[in-house]
Design an enzyme around this catalytic site. Structure first.
Site, mmCIF file in Angstrom:
data_model
loop_
_atom_site.group_PDB
_atom_site.id
_atom_site.type_symbol
_atom_site.label_atom_id
_atom_site.label_comp_id
_atom_site.label_asym_id
_atom_site.label_seq_id
_atom_site.Cartn_x
_atom_site.Cartn_y
_atom_site.Cartn_z
ATOM 1 N N TYR A 47 1.058 -1.570 0.274
ATOM 2 C CA TYR A 47 -0.056 -0.263 -0.134
ATOM 3 C C TYR A 47 0.745 1.090 -0.549
ATOM 4 C CZ TYR A 47 -4.397 -2.203 1.059
ATOM 5 O OH TYR A 47 -6.013 -3.412 0.701
ATOM 6 N N CYS A 79 -3.620 -1.448 10.100
ATOM 7 C CA CYS A 79 -1.987 -1.094 8.711
ATOM 8 C C CYS A 79 -2.335 0.237 8.442
ATOM 9 C CB CYS A 79 -2.756 -2.218 7.500
ATOM 10 S SG CYS A 79 -1.946 -1.106 6.173
ATOM 11 N N ASN A 80 -0.957 0.311 9.354
ATOM 12 C CA ASN A 80 -0.682 2.795 9.342
ATOM 13 C C ASN A 80 -1.782 2.963 8.784
ATOM 14 O OD1 ASN A 80 0.894 3.578 12.220
ATOM 15 N ND2 ASN A 80 1.277 1.019 11.910
ATOM 16 N N CYS A 193 4.653 1.248 10.510
ATOM 17 C CA CYS A 193 3.731 0.958 9.887
ATOM 18 C C CYS A 193 3.806 -1.290 10.553
ATOM 19 C CB CYS A 193 5.105 -0.071 8.679
ATOM 20 S SG CYS A 193 4.412 -1.239 7.626
ATOM 21 N N THR A 194 2.967 -1.762 10.635
ATOM 22 C CA THR A 194 2.334 -3.129 10.714
ATOM 23 C C THR A 194 3.484 -4.029 10.605
ATOM 24 O OG1 THR A 194 0.555 -3.813 10.297
ATOM 25 C CG2 THR A 194 0.105 -2.889 11.835
ATOM 26 N N HIS A 195 4.421 -3.994 9.826
ATOM 27 C CA HIS A 195 4.989 -4.735 9.700
ATOM 28 C C HIS A 195 6.440 -4.746 10.206
ATOM 29 C CE1 HIS A 195 2.645 -5.767 6.088
ATOM 30 N NE2 HIS A 195 3.519 -6.636 5.577
HETATM 31 N N1 DGL Z 1 1.195 -2.896 7.766
HETATM 32 C C1 DGL Z 1 1.348 -1.858 6.512
HETATM 33 C C2 DGL Z 1 1.058 -0.079 6.921
HETATM 34 O O1 DGL Z 1 1.442 -0.650 8.446
HETATM 35 C C3 DGL Z 1 1.684 -1.176 5.131
HETATM 36 C C4 DGL Z 1 2.772 -2.029 4.088
HETATM 37 C C5 DGL Z 1 2.208 -1.573 2.881
HETATM 38 O O2 DGL Z 1 3.175 -0.784 2.481
HETATM 39 O O3 DGL Z 1 1.959 -1.912 2.365
HETATM 40 O O4 DGL Z 1 1.760 0.508 7.101
#
Ligand code: DGL
Length: 274
Positions: A47, A79-80, A193-195
């Protein structure tokens, strides 16, 4: 009086990929009995490199379809990127309670000793007015240095597929913060970012090996707070798991299959494609 919530109604956690698992891990600690559907829009991943309009349209459209089909008691946008862009809009169109993910600038500002905070997020997140407002409200008088680290998203995805990741990826994220004016004083890093909490050990190592004179870094993310918020909003509700928790993807492929062992560690023993 409102109808009681169906005890088997799931909590739906939504992210572009595996990042929301960092939120699920915290949710399991406070609500182990809650049935969960973990939804990953892997057809739209990442995203972070998309426009605001693209992200808002995907998130609203997919959550509309998913809530109609699975009737969750609550949706968490884990997801942030999606939250900082689409939370308000999604709340307006869906009738289910929605919990979002906000970059943890407030707790970071409370613990920094040096007054210099680093923030790692996606490109889309770090340019949001939402982040500017959090900075003004909670980190006034502190310094917030932002760096977009899209490589860490793919690193986390690869790590969960069991693949090796080049350590240079983590070193570049560290350099992206430390290399900015004032960056050597960063003592607190917001994982926006949750990743990123999924690779925090690697990041921590990379910070430790970059500049012996720099202060030790503490990492802050929103996962615990989100889990507490979900527990609060579902207080008094009954939970009954009538089927195994599962992960839902928007695209199939060998990369998705490779995630099965990692997903099972989070209690997601089945996979489905939307
Ligand atoms: N996990 C998503 C977040 O917390 C972003 C990862 C993405 O770029 O899709 O922002």
């Amino acid at each position: 009086m409102a109808d009681p919530v169906d005890p088997s109604a799931p909590i739906l956690l939504f992210d572009s990929g595996v990042g929301g698992l960092s939120v699920l891990a915290e949710l399991r600690k406070v609500l182990p009995q809650a049935p969960v559907i973990y939804a990953a829009d892997n057809a739209g991943l990442p995203y972070g490199t998309k426009t605001e309009a693209q992200i808002a349209a995907r998130v609203a459209g997919l959550l509309g379809r998913m809530t109609e089909r699975f009737r969750p008691r609550l949706v968490c946008i884990a997801c942030n990127t999606a939250s900082t862009i689409a939370l308000g809009m999604v709340r307006e169109v869906l009738e289910v309670p929605i919990v979002g993910t906000v970059p943890a600038i407030k707790p970071a500002a409370a613990i920094t000793q040096s007054g210099v905070i680093g923030l790692l997020g996606t490109e889309a997140t770090i340019r949001q007015g939402y982040v500017d407002r959090l900075e003004q409200e909670f980190a006034a008088g502190k310094r917030l240095l932002r760096f977009a680290a899209p490589e860490l998203v793919s690193a986390a995805e690869a790590a969960l597929r069991g693949e090796a990741v080049d350590p240079a990826v983590y070193a570049r994220a560290v350099q992206g913060l430390r290399g900015q004016p004032g960056g050597e004083a960063i003592d607190t890093v917001v994982l926006a970012c949750t990743h990123f909490p999924l690779v925090v050990d690697k990041l921590s190592k990379a910070f430790a090996s970059c500049g012996a004179s720099a202060p030790e870094v503490r990492f802050v993310d929103g996962a615990q707070g989100i889990a507490r918020r979900i527990a609060y909003l579902t207080q008094g509700q009954q939970f009954r798991r009538i089927q195994p928790d599962f992960a839902l993807f928007t695209r199939d492929g060998p990369d998705v299959r490779a995630l099965a062992p990692a997903l099972a560690r989070y209690g997601l023993t089945r996979m489905d494609i939307l």
